[in-house]
Design a protein around this motif. Sequence first.
Motif, mmCIF file in Angstrom:
data_model
loop_
_atom_site.group_PDB
_atom_site.id
_atom_site.type_symbol
_atom_site.label_atom_id
_atom_site.label_comp_id
_atom_site.label_asym_id
_atom_site.label_seq_id
_atom_site.Cartn_x
_atom_site.Cartn_y
_atom_site.Cartn_z
ATOM 1 N N PRO A 405 43.966 53.597 118.422
ATOM 2 C CA PRO A 405 43.445 52.309 117.944
ATOM 3 C C PRO A 405 44.227 51.729 116.773
ATOM 4 C CG PRO A 405 41.950 54.109 117.378
ATOM 5 C CD PRO A 405 42.950 54.657 118.345
ATOM 6 N N LEU A 406 44.703 52.564 115.848
ATOM 7 C CA LEU A 406 45.337 52.051 114.637
ATOM 8 C C LEU A 406 46.731 51.488 114.897
ATOM 9 C CD1 LEU A 406 44.268 54.661 111.939
ATOM 10 C CD2 LEU A 406 43.020 52.693 112.857
ATOM 11 N N HIS A 407 47.321 51.792 116.055
ATOM 12 C CA HIS A 407 48.626 51.234 116.413
ATOM 13 C C HIS A 407 48.532 50.374 117.677
ATOM 14 C CE1 HIS A 407 49.477 54.853 113.980
ATOM 15 N NE2 HIS A 407 50.362 54.058 113.427
ATOM 16 N N SER A 408 47.343 49.959 118.008
ATOM 17 C CA SER A 408 47.132 49.136 119.196
ATOM 18 C C SER A 408 47.737 47.751 118.997
ATOM 19 C CB SER A 408 45.633 48.995 119.478
ATOM 20 O OG SER A 408 44.999 48.294 118.408
ATOM 21 N N ILE A 409 47.947 47.048 120.101
ATOM 22 C CA ILE A 409 48.474 45.687 119.994
ATOM 23 C C ILE A 409 47.510 44.782 119.240
ATOM 24 C CG2 ILE A 409 49.927 45.870 122.053
ATOM 25 C CD1 ILE A 409 47.817 44.328 123.600
ATOM 26 N N LEU A 410 46.203 45.093 119.256
ATOM 27 C CA LEU A 410 45.232 44.269 118.550
ATOM 28 C C LEU A 410 45.460 44.355 117.049
ATOM 29 C CD1 LEU A 410 43.856 43.449 121.085
ATOM 30 C CD2 LEU A 410 43.633 45.930 121.085
ATOM 31 N N PRO A 536 44.488 49.579 105.125
ATOM 32 C CA PRO A 536 43.951 50.450 106.180
ATOM 33 C C PRO A 536 44.015 49.765 107.543
ATOM 34 C CG PRO A 536 42.464 50.322 104.298
ATOM 35 C CD PRO A 536 43.474 49.237 104.122
ATOM 36 N N LEU A 537 44.656 50.415 108.489
ATOM 37 C CA LEU A 537 44.837 49.798 109.802
ATOM 38 C C LEU A 537 43.551 49.728 110.600
ATOM 39 C CD1 LEU A 537 48.281 51.333 110.813
ATOM 40 C CD2 LEU A 537 47.790 49.152 109.717
ATOM 41 N N SER A 538 42.497 50.354 110.138
ATOM 42 C CA SER A 538 41.204 50.242 110.821
ATOM 43 C C SER A 538 40.501 48.921 110.516
ATOM 44 C CB SER A 538 40.296 51.403 110.401
ATOM 45 O OG SER A 538 40.172 51.453 108.990
ATOM 46 N N LEU A 539 40.859 48.263 109.415
ATOM 47 C CA LEU A 539 40.129 47.062 109.000
ATOM 48 C C LEU A 539 40.135 45.945 110.046
ATOM 49 C CD1 LEU A 539 40.744 46.592 105.156
ATOM 50 C CD2 LEU A 539 38.631 47.178 106.341
ATOM 51 N N PRO A 540 41.272 45.682 110.748
ATOM 52 C CA PRO A 540 41.237 44.596 111.740
ATOM 53 C C PRO A 540 40.333 44.873 112.939
ATOM 54 C CG PRO A 540 43.484 45.055 111.068
ATOM 55 C CD PRO A 540 42.643 46.164 110.529
ATOM 56 N N LEU A 541 39.901 46.113 113.119
ATOM 57 C CA LEU A 541 38.949 46.425 114.184
ATOM 58 C C LEU A 541 37.502 46.309 113.697
ATOM 59 C CD1 LEU A 541 40.791 49.522 115.684
ATOM 60 C CD2 LEU A 541 40.947 47.129 116.418
ATOM 61 N N GLU A 542 37.334 46.106 112.386
ATOM 62 C CA GLU A 542 36.002 45.976 111.790
ATOM 63 C C GLU A 542 35.695 44.559 111.345
ATOM 64 O OE1 GLU A 542 35.916 50.413 109.761
ATOM 65 O OE2 GLU A 542 36.651 48.695 108.619
ATOM 66 N N HIS A 543 36.723 43.848 110.869
ATOM 67 C CA HIS A 543 36.552 42.504 110.331
ATOM 68 C C HIS A 543 37.726 41.637 110.782
ATOM 69 C CE1 HIS A 543 33.590 44.386 107.702
ATOM 70 N NE2 HIS A 543 34.532 45.220 107.281
ATOM 71 N N ALA A 544 37.573 40.327 110.630
ATOM 72 C CA ALA A 544 38.719 39.447 110.831
ATOM 73 C C ALA A 544 39.696 39.654 109.687
ATOM 74 C CB ALA A 544 38.266 37.993 110.882
ATOM 75 N N SER A 545 40.962 39.300 109.932
ATOM 76 C CA SER A 545 41.991 39.483 108.911
ATOM 77 C C SER A 545 42.949 38.301 108.947
ATOM 78 C CB SER A 545 42.748 40.786 109.139
ATOM 79 O OG SER A 545 43.726 40.982 108.154
ATOM 80 N N ARG A 546 43.269 37.772 107.765
ATOM 81 C CA ARG A 546 44.215 36.668 107.638
ATOM 82 C C ARG A 546 45.038 36.864 106.364
ATOM 83 N NH1 ARG A 546 42.117 35.784 111.901
ATOM 84 N NH2 ARG A 546 41.521 33.804 112.873
ATOM 85 N N ILE A 547 46.274 36.362 106.383
ATOM 86 C CA ILE A 547 47.053 36.243 105.160
ATOM 87 C C ILE A 547 46.595 34.969 104.459
ATOM 88 C CG2 ILE A 547 49.355 35.891 104.202
ATOM 89 C CD1 ILE A 547 50.460 37.446 106.580
#
Length: 728
Positions: A405-410, A536-547
């Motif tokens: 999951p932490l290196h997934s395309i998502l 943490p690479l898990s964060l985009p699977l828990e919340h939205a992420s933007r610069i």
Amino acid sequence: MMKRSLTAIGSALFLLSIIPATAQHPPLPAYPVDHFARVDSAADVRFLLDAPAGKHGFVQSVDGHLTLDGKRFRMWGVNITGWTKDSALLPPKKESEIFASELARLGVNCVRFQFLDLPDKQQVRADVPTTYTPAGLIDDTRDDTRSMNPEQLDRMDYFIAQLKTNGIYVDFNLNVGRVYKKGDGVTGYDLIGNAKTVTYFDPRVIELQKEYARQLLTHLNPYTKTEYRNEPAIAIVEILNENSVLEFWQRNWFRGDLKPGAPRTQLDLTPYHKDLLTRDYNQSLTATYPAAKLADIRAQSHLKPGEPIPLLRKPQFAEAPKDRFYAEAAFYTQLEARFLEQMQSYLKQTLGVKSLVIGTNDHTYFIPGMPLLRSTMHQDIIDAHVYWQHPAISGRRNTPMVNDPLHSILVKLTRSTLAGKPFTVSEVNEPYPNEYGSEFIPLLAAYGAFQDWDGIMIYSFEAKLIGKWEPVVGDHFDISQDPVKIAQMPVGAMLFLRHDVQTAKQTIARTYSTEQIDESMRLPQSEDPYYTPGFPLSLPLEHASRIQCLDCQPTAKFTDEVTNPIQSDTGELAWWNSEQKGGLVSIDTARTSALVGFVKQNGIATSHLAADIENDFCALTLSSLDGEPLVRSATMLLTTGGKVENSGAVWNARRANSEVWGDAPTRIEPIKGWILLRQLDGVVGVTITPLDGAARPLGKIQGRMLESGWEFPIGDIPATSYLIRITH
């Protein structure tokens, strides 16, 4: 069995391992996709489209998202290409009608035309020099690339008119595969291939790009009676495809070794273009920096008086003084940004194009992406490309994304998103023959919706020719004959376009300092970040992420505890990862439920879907077709995805790629076992109809009421789609 040899350009690279082949398992059941036999059916999702395209005016960018008629607008689409035998980038008129209608049935509301700047005929068999198929627009009979073939233009015009009628928008990709000829007057035309990076600074190449854009976008489509610059069905115009000066610099492609007879193992510049770039760089330094600062940079370069400051090579990055390294990084950034802004101005101000503009695409995830965003942030849309285990750059292929999951395309894609800008993914796939490819579309659509992206376009869909097509997956990327991915396209459309998956409740914002961005370009590859180092690479699977912003105060360090499962903050998505059981993602929403991965081993269920499955790995999706929540829906679509293979295909010894590609027909691994529909209101009967590759019925299955829900068997009749009728 015939072994296929394909020639591909750009993203569609075809590599075959030379490791000896290994024996296959017993043949799987044949399950061909037949677009020509399909007609409208209850399993279609054409209802998601608002035809004709453009009836509400042009797609706009408002508050960081795409809108249409004042409402949010998302794009779920495919790239149109024509690499395989008997397929065409610009199909004949009858095929255009068929495929435009078929794409609409599948829920596609946008197509990206790639490689329009190819010659009008393209060799499709490297071993048979006379095999050609109609390809792009460029008239190949001339000694230059400055004229378009009228017949090809007519094909494109008719196809676009058909797409528009069916509610499908268009993304025009301007510069992709054009290879210049002697008559174009381009220095080194016979060496530079499709002129990557030269497009930014060679004055003649820039002039020819503008000429091509003018020819295409001021062209009047006789079927729509509209010039393309005024056509609201043209949603996007892309300036460049996968083309970056900064990428060339970071990958050591400014060597200047591209000479006649020299090896061409990597991309590079000709000596002429290296000298041109070096001259521009030194002129920029003189115009930008005070004399004392420039003298310091020259001293750091250990130069003789009057000698130009040379371009840094990648092996010199780590030891280069900051002043010199940052000055060169700034030059390339300004070069990219200036060219893209000038081209956007030419399109919009000079030509009067009303469509939204993409500069180029973040596409190389083993180099940092923040530097490129400095260049592309000035266009209307931020865009990215990614593949799970691309055959050209991935060694150990054929592993499941759900196990990583932490290196997934998502996770990778989320590095490119910028607050205040729409975000699209105009190329993405989990290329064939990965045995776990059934995971790709449900995960992509679900997490894309969760992250609130604006567009997803899968690479690619190759329209076949009537009477010549074969039910075979013709290359790594073509999904048009993939029985699982075609079945899942409507599911992806419902997840993404219908907003079946809610957007994240919280957005994690990141910011980057100038030093962080510049220094990212000379980190060792083992330390290259997707995000801020320590993110943490898990964060985009828990919340939205933007610069949030670039070149500003850096973000404080983030912390996160990786849980199992990794749960979205909406509670609808959960990603389990276990070394013993394997990975699994559950999608649990009001209108779509799914179990994707190692279903049997994990024993997970959603609110409305449970399964007792024999197969080790599969993707199961259950979606409401009538728009009602599953709890009271009367019509549902069930898809069951496992392995797909061509007849006679043979893996190499590493089981990482095909040693023998195989032929028609395509075959599927039937997903066998029992499906349980749970927590449905007032059900008195359930009838299940397996569908063939043209969405035609293959029989009837009656559900059985249990204390825990309604159960029925699958797999006795091989299928990837099932139409479910519920009597309340």
